[in-house]
Design a protein around this motif. Structure first.
Motif, short mmCIF file in Angstrom:
data_model
loop_
_atom_site.label_atom_id
_atom_site.label_comp_id
_atom_site.label_asym_id
_atom_site.label_seq_id
_atom_site.Cartn_x
_atom_site.Cartn_y
_atom_site.Cartn_z
N HIS A 101 5.31 57.73 57.99
CA HIS A 101 5.69 58.24 59.30
C HIS A 101 6.89 57.41 59.75
O HIS A 101 6.75 56.21 60.05
CB HIS A 101 4.52 58.09 60.28
CG HIS A 101 4.94 58.25 61.69
ND1 HIS A 101 4.84 57.24 62.62
CD2 HIS A 101 5.52 59.29 62.31
CE1 HIS A 101 5.32 57.66 63.78
NE2 HIS A 101 5.74 58.90 63.63
N VAL A 102 8.08 58.03 59.77
CA VAL A 102 9.30 57.28 60.09
C VAL A 102 9.41 57.12 61.61
O VAL A 102 9.56 58.09 62.35
CB VAL A 102 10.54 57.98 59.52
CG1 VAL A 102 11.81 57.23 59.92
CG2 VAL A 102 10.44 58.06 58.00
N VAL A 103 9.31 55.87 62.06
CA VAL A 103 9.37 55.57 63.50
C VAL A 103 10.83 55.61 63.96
O VAL A 103 11.17 56.19 64.98
CB VAL A 103 8.79 54.16 63.77
CG1 VAL A 103 8.89 53.78 65.23
CG2 VAL A 103 7.35 54.08 63.27
N ARG A 104 11.71 54.99 63.18
CA ARG A 104 13.11 54.87 63.56
C ARG A 104 13.95 54.48 62.35
O ARG A 104 13.46 53.75 61.47
CB ARG A 104 13.23 53.74 64.61
CG ARG A 104 14.35 53.87 65.58
CD ARG A 104 14.20 55.02 66.48
NE ARG A 104 15.03 54.99 67.64
CZ ARG A 104 15.73 56.03 68.04
NH1 ARG A 104 15.74 57.13 67.34
NH2 ARG A 104 16.43 55.96 69.16
N VAL A 105 15.19 54.93 62.33
CA VAL A 105 16.14 54.49 61.31
C VAL A 105 17.29 53.81 62.04
O VAL A 105 17.94 54.43 62.89
CB VAL A 105 16.67 55.69 60.49
CG1 VAL A 105 17.70 55.22 59.46
CG2 VAL A 105 15.52 56.41 59.78
N TYR A 106 17.51 52.54 61.75
CA TYR A 106 18.62 51.81 62.38
C TYR A 106 19.79 51.76 61.42
O TYR A 106 19.66 51.27 60.30
CB TYR A 106 18.18 50.40 62.78
CG TYR A 106 17.18 50.43 63.90
CD1 TYR A 106 17.59 50.81 65.18
CD2 TYR A 106 15.84 50.16 63.68
CE1 TYR A 106 16.67 50.90 66.22
CE2 TYR A 106 14.92 50.24 64.72
CZ TYR A 106 15.35 50.61 65.98
OH TYR A 106 14.46 50.71 67.00
N TYR A 107 20.92 52.29 61.90
CA TYR A 107 22.14 52.24 61.10
C TYR A 107 23.02 51.12 61.62
O TYR A 107 23.47 51.14 62.76
CB TYR A 107 22.88 53.58 61.18
CG TYR A 107 24.20 53.56 60.45
CD1 TYR A 107 24.24 53.44 59.05
CD2 TYR A 107 25.41 53.61 61.14
CE1 TYR A 107 25.45 53.38 58.38
CE2 TYR A 107 26.62 53.56 60.46
CZ TYR A 107 26.63 53.44 59.08
OH TYR A 107 27.82 53.38 58.42
N LEU A 108 23.24 50.10 60.79
CA LEU A 108 24.08 48.96 61.18
C LEU A 108 25.51 49.28 60.79
O LEU A 108 25.86 49.30 59.61
CB LEU A 108 23.58 47.69 60.48
CG LEU A 108 22.20 47.23 60.98
CD1 LEU A 108 21.62 46.17 60.08
CD2 LEU A 108 22.31 46.70 62.40
N ASP A 109 26.30 49.56 61.82
CA ASP A 109 27.65 50.08 61.62
C ASP A 109 28.64 48.93 61.38
O ASP A 109 28.78 48.05 62.23
CB ASP A 109 28.03 50.86 62.89
CG ASP A 109 29.28 51.67 62.69
OD1 ASP A 109 29.63 51.95 61.53
OD2 ASP A 109 29.92 52.01 63.71
N LEU A 110 29.31 48.96 60.22
CA LEU A 110 30.26 47.91 59.87
C LEU A 110 31.37 48.52 59.02
O LEU A 110 31.10 49.30 58.10
CB LEU A 110 29.54 46.82 59.05
CG LEU A 110 30.35 45.59 58.67
CD1 LEU A 110 30.69 44.76 59.90
CD2 LEU A 110 29.57 44.73 57.67
N LYS A 111 32.63 48.18 59.35
CA LYS A 111 33.76 48.73 58.58
C LYS A 111 33.75 48.15 57.17
O LYS A 111 33.35 47.00 56.96
CB LYS A 111 35.08 48.36 59.26
CG LYS A 111 35.37 49.13 60.50
CD LYS A 111 36.90 49.08 60.77
CE LYS A 111 37.19 49.43 62.20
NZ LYS A 111 37.34 48.26 63.07
N LYS A 112 34.28 48.96 56.24
CA LYS A 112 34.32 48.57 54.82
C LYS A 112 34.99 47.20 54.65
O LYS A 112 34.49 46.33 53.94
CB LYS A 112 35.10 49.64 54.07
CG LYS A 112 35.10 49.53 52.60
CD LYS A 112 35.71 50.81 52.06
CE LYS A 112 36.22 50.67 50.67
NZ LYS A 112 36.82 51.91 50.18
#
Ligand code: AMP
Length: 210
Positions: A101-112
């Motif tokens: 059961h996926v509660v949340r997906v955190y995308y950690l945004d960082l430039k290449k």
């Protein structure tokens, strides 16, 4: 079904650090697939022999191996799991949705460009696995882990040619998952360059609201 919180992001975006802090806060189990794979290599198992060259080259390990290692690690463990480095492909994302059961997906945004800078300076403790960075987060004593006194080393797959491959694999196979989870309303994007504790506070606040 167990609860799952997922950290998604390019190499060097701080998935491991944030996942570990959140595991301490929630009591969920932190599962890092790279660590599970490297453990197999160090133990000299059959799986380890299959994935060793793949990891050193910076390519992705076969899905079936990843699924098996996750199943083994999680069997009878806990209320919830924090995945760091999983899923990395659409097939893996489907597996996740079928089994958790996926509660949340955190995308950690960082430039290449920032990701490459961060990985290039990374040092890891050979005993306890704590991560350092030669300029952003150096140990008190050069080459020695603050936490346990172990020797620090550079991971083989942090070599420039492997970094290029790993970053390419992220954009070719994993980046699509951002949109995939966004469309399901499960994704929250976080600014990976902010201080570690500030990012963690944003996560804890978000979880409270959810
Ligand atoms: P990491 O420590 O997350 O950078 O992972 C190190 C290496 O382990 C990657 O470059 C891949 O070779 C392999 N790996 C980690 N997670 C996965 C995954 N979910 N699927 C396939 N291979 C993975």
């Amino acid at each position: 079904m167990k609860d799952a919180i997922v950290f998604l992001g390019i190499q060097g975006s701080g998935k491991g650090t944030q996942a570990e802090l959140l595991a301490q806060h929630t009591g969920f189990l932190h599962v890092n697939i790279g660590d599970l794979l490297r453990e197999q290599v160090n133990l000299g198992t059959e799986i380890g022999a299959q994935v060793n060259t793949i990891i050193q080259k910076g390519e992705l390990a076969p899905d079936e191996i990843v699924f098996e290692l996750i199943d083994r690690r999680i069997a009878d463990c806990c209320d919830g799991v924090i995945f760091d480095g999983f899923p990395r492909t659409l097939v893996q994302a489907e597996f996740l949705l079928q089994h958790y059961h996926v509660v949340r997906v955190y995308y950690l945004d960082l430039k290449k460009v920032d990701a490459i800078k961060r990985i290039q300076g990374r040092k890891v403790c050979s005993q306890c696995g704590t991560n350092y960075h030669i300029t952003n987060h150096p140990p008190k004593k050069s080459g020695i882990c603050d936490a346990c006194g172990g020797k620090l080393f550079t991971r083989g797959d942090d070599a420039p040619s492997a970094i290029r491959k790993r970053v390419a694999a992220f954009y070719e196979e994993t980046y699509v998952l951002k949109k995939f989870f966004e469309e399901k309303g499960e994704l929250k994007t976080l600014p990976a360059l902010e201080p570690i504790q500030e990012v963690q506070d944003m996560i804890i606040e978000d979880i409270k609201l959810g």
